[in-house]
Design an enzyme around this catalytic site. Structure first.
Site, PDB file in Angstrom:
ATOM      1  CB  SER A 111      -0.920  -0.230   1.165  1.00  0.00           C
ATOM      2  OG  SER A 111      -2.142   1.072   1.312  1.00  0.00           O
ATOM      3  CE1 TYR A 141      -4.506  -2.094   4.568  1.00  0.00           C
ATOM      4  CE2 TYR A 141      -3.995  -0.195   4.451  1.00  0.00           C
ATOM      5  CZ  TYR A 141      -4.302  -1.052   3.814  1.00  0.00           C
ATOM      6  OH  TYR A 141      -4.158  -1.537   1.736  1.00  0.00           O
TER       7      TYR A 141
END
Length: 264
Positions: A142, A155
């Site tokens: 990401s 995350y």
């Protein structure tokens, strides 16, 4: 499609393949001629993906947090389908909360899938690829791995760990002809992203607009290209890195985020 991206005769393993980016990756690889072993914790959904794409795709349930299950699946796949040439780590989860409110269970769950899962799958396939002298491993991380995000500490940290793990693995296996790269998407039109928008104060439409425009209050840049990525945008990058067109590319982070992180 360039002939350099022809994957005819290759066998690929994709995790998190039931929907979103994972489903798009399965589609992109199959369209280029690869046979694909599509895996996901959601057995019903991944079976539907395989049924839609035809006989090039085989579906299997897989919990990437279970190292023994990963090893069994990889061994059984190679026995039944042949040697794996490509592995793509897509499986991931998001538990968003400010650090002061983040509980131990959510932190552990995010790392179990996003980091440990990448380790389990990559280790299992890399052992076999190095013995054969070639292969390609792509981790979908990401852009949060490269820029802080408010409310996304678990995350972001898990994706940063997965990205650096992939580079370290790539360094160790390069001499054996195995390439390891990372694709780092930004905001992409998936179920995960839609759920984040729906939970925003102004609802889904407001949430999407805030992502496009940026949010100075949370130190978040907008997206210079002015659009949310489609899963296929990310899948195209994965297919490129898995192909012979990228034969001299390894240890690389490819950001597919419309310029959102203002970096390469």
């Amino acid at each position: 499609m360039s002939t350099g991206q022809n994957l005819e005769g290759r066998l690929a393993l994709v995790t998190g393949a039931a929907r979103g980016i994972g489903e798009a990756v399965v589609t992109a690889l199959a369209e280029r001629g690869a046979r694909v072993l599509a895996t996901d914790l959601d057995a019903t959904a991944v079976a539907a993906t395989a049924a839609r794409l035809g006989d090039r795709v085989t579906a299997r349930p897989l919990d990437v947090t279970d190292a023994a299950a990963v090893e069994r699946l990889v061994a059984e796949a190679e026995d039944a389908l042949g040697p794996l040439d490509i592995a793509v780590n897509v499986a991931g989860i998001l538990r968003g909360a400010p650090v002061l409110d983040l509980d131990d269970a959510d932190w552990a769950a995010v790392f179990a899938v996003n980091t440990n899962g990448v380790f389990h799958v990559s280790r299992a396939v890399a052992r076999r690829m190095t013995a054969r002298g070639g292969g390609s491993i792509v981790t979908v991380a990401s852009n949060a791995a490269g820029i802080p995000r408010s409310g996304m500490a678990a995350y972001a940290a898990s994706k940063a760990a997965a990205a650096m793990f992939t580079k370290c693995l790539g360094l160790e296996v390069a001499a054996h002809g195995v390439r390891c790269n990372t694709v780092c998407p930004g905001s992409t039109r998936t179920d995960m992203q839609s759920a984040m928008w729906a939970a925003s104060p102004g609802g889904a439409e407001s949430g999407e607009r805030a992502v496009l425009e940026g949010d100075p209050a949370t130190y978040r840049t907008g997206i210079p290209l002015g659009r949310i990525a489609e899963p296929s945008d990310v899948a195209e990058a994965v297919a490129f890195l898995a192909s012979d067109q990228a034969r001299h590319i390894t240890l690389h982070d490819l950001y597919v985020d419309g310029g959102a992180t203002l970096r390469a």
